[in-house]
Design a protein around this motif. Structure first.
Motif, mmCIF file in Angstrom:
data_model
loop_
_atom_site.group_PDB
_atom_site.id
_atom_site.type_symbol
_atom_site.label_atom_id
_atom_site.label_comp_id
_atom_site.label_asym_id
_atom_site.label_seq_id
_atom_site.Cartn_x
_atom_site.Cartn_y
_atom_site.Cartn_z
ATOM 1 N N SER A 48 43.622 45.478 31.293
ATOM 2 C CA SER A 48 43.460 44.420 32.311
ATOM 3 C C SER A 48 41.511 44.349 31.987
ATOM 4 O O SER A 48 41.178 43.318 32.032
ATOM 5 N N LEU A 49 41.469 45.584 32.371
ATOM 6 C CA LEU A 49 39.915 46.135 32.288
ATOM 7 C C LEU A 49 39.303 45.340 30.870
ATOM 8 O O LEU A 49 37.807 44.829 31.107
ATOM 9 N N THR A 50 39.648 45.809 30.123
ATOM 10 C CA THR A 50 39.112 44.995 29.058
ATOM 11 C C THR A 50 38.684 43.319 28.988
ATOM 12 O O THR A 50 38.036 43.145 28.709
ATOM 13 N N LEU A 51 39.246 43.200 28.709
ATOM 14 C CA LEU A 51 39.781 41.380 29.381
ATOM 15 C C LEU A 51 39.001 40.992 30.596
ATOM 16 O O LEU A 51 38.219 40.215 30.337
ATOM 17 N N MET A 52 38.542 41.749 31.682
ATOM 18 C CA MET A 52 38.013 41.687 32.516
ATOM 19 C C MET A 52 36.303 41.173 31.959
ATOM 20 O O MET A 52 35.369 40.507 32.701
ATOM 21 N N LEU A 53 36.563 42.291 31.550
ATOM 22 C CA LEU A 53 34.308 42.756 31.116
ATOM 23 C C LEU A 53 34.510 41.931 30.132
ATOM 24 O O LEU A 53 33.368 41.212 30.329
ATOM 25 N N LEU A 54 35.467 41.590 29.306
ATOM 26 C CA LEU A 54 34.838 40.686 28.867
ATOM 27 C C LEU A 54 35.174 38.599 28.818
ATOM 28 O O LEU A 54 35.421 38.033 28.082
ATOM 29 N N GLN A 55 35.315 39.051 30.379
ATOM 30 C CA GLN A 55 34.653 37.717 31.062
ATOM 31 C C GLN A 55 36.542 36.394 30.805
ATOM 32 O O GLN A 55 36.749 36.021 30.821
ATOM 33 N N LYS A 56 37.467 37.126 30.933
ATOM 34 C CA LYS A 56 38.920 36.890 30.187
ATOM 35 C C LYS A 56 39.445 37.491 31.958
ATOM 36 O O LYS A 56 40.654 38.381 30.944
ATOM 37 N N PRO A 57 39.178 37.206 32.931
ATOM 38 C CA PRO A 57 40.489 38.330 33.882
ATOM 39 C C PRO A 57 41.752 37.943 33.794
ATOM 40 O O PRO A 57 42.191 37.203 35.011
ATOM 41 N N LEU A 58 42.882 37.704 32.992
ATOM 42 C CA LEU A 58 44.386 36.507 32.762
ATOM 43 C C LEU A 58 45.439 38.230 33.295
ATOM 44 O O LEU A 58 46.443 37.062 33.340
ATOM 45 N N PHE A 59 44.719 39.487 33.351
ATOM 46 C CA PHE A 59 45.691 40.016 33.404
ATOM 47 C C PHE A 59 44.822 40.818 35.319
ATOM 48 O O PHE A 59 45.416 42.032 35.148
ATOM 49 N N LEU A 60 44.707 40.121 36.010
ATOM 50 C CA LEU A 60 43.705 40.462 36.906
ATOM 51 C C LEU A 60 44.663 40.752 38.004
ATOM 52 O O LEU A 60 44.759 42.315 38.190
ATOM 53 N N PRO A 61 45.568 40.723 38.157
ATOM 54 C CA PRO A 61 46.739 41.130 39.055
ATOM 55 C C PRO A 61 47.591 42.105 38.196
ATOM 56 O O PRO A 61 48.222 43.132 39.809
ATOM 57 N N ALA A 62 48.100 42.542 37.213
ATOM 58 C CA ALA A 62 48.427 43.343 36.496
ATOM 59 C C ALA A 62 47.614 44.633 36.865
ATOM 60 O O ALA A 62 47.809 45.963 36.822
ATOM 61 N N MET A 63 46.083 44.251 36.540
ATOM 62 C CA MET A 63 45.462 45.307 36.580
ATOM 63 C C MET A 63 45.577 45.930 38.102
ATOM 64 O O MET A 63 45.288 47.050 38.138
ATOM 65 N N ILE A 64 45.615 45.403 39.369
ATOM 66 C CA ILE A 64 45.226 45.439 40.722
ATOM 67 C C ILE A 64 46.744 46.391 40.105
ATOM 68 O O ILE A 64 46.992 47.786 41.208
#
Length: 129
Positions: free
Chosen positions: A84-100
């Motif tokens: 999730s953090l990887t995707l967020m850093l790559l500007q693809k916050p698809l799983f932001l709720p999962a990350m939280i």
């Protein structure tokens, strides 16, 4: 298998993954994922190894349902947070709720570990002969 062994094995695997990511970032001179690298090494390697060593030093603390909850929350939280953090850093916050949710799981796992440590260290030691 004991909780201690499981944490130790996950710890060394995390070290291998974290170091490999670090080498890849250095070779490509692309450091966008450095927070992932840091979290893998801190949460994966350092924390998991310390958890495993604690349970090795206090074997009775590794028995029962509480250490199983600690392990499950730690592993599930870690395995959700890293991608999730990887995707967020790559500007693809698809799983932001999962990350939280994973961050909440990791804090909960530390809370459970605090309880385990306090319970294990408050017991009276037998007197030396």
């Amino acid at each position: 298998m004991s909780v201690s062994n499981n944490f130790l094995r996950l710890g060394v695997l995390s070290a291998l993954v974290g170091m490999t990511l670090g080498v890849w970032m250095g070779a490509n001179q692309d450091f966008v994922l450095r927070p992932v690298h840091a979290h893998i090494n801190l949460l994966g390697f350092a924390s998991m190894m310390l958890f495993g060593l604690f349970y090795r030093a206090f074997p009775a603390a590794g028995r029962g349902w509480l250490p199983v909850v600690h392990f499950a929350l730690s592993v599930i939280g870690f395995l959700i947070l890293m991608p999730s953090l990887t995707l967020m850093l790559l500007q693809k916050p698809l799983f932001l709720p999962a990350m939280i949710a994973s961050e909440i799981m990791l804090v909960a796992s530390m809370f459970v570990f605090v309880v385990i440590v306090f319970l294990a260290t408050m017991k009276k030691e037998p007197a030396a002969a």
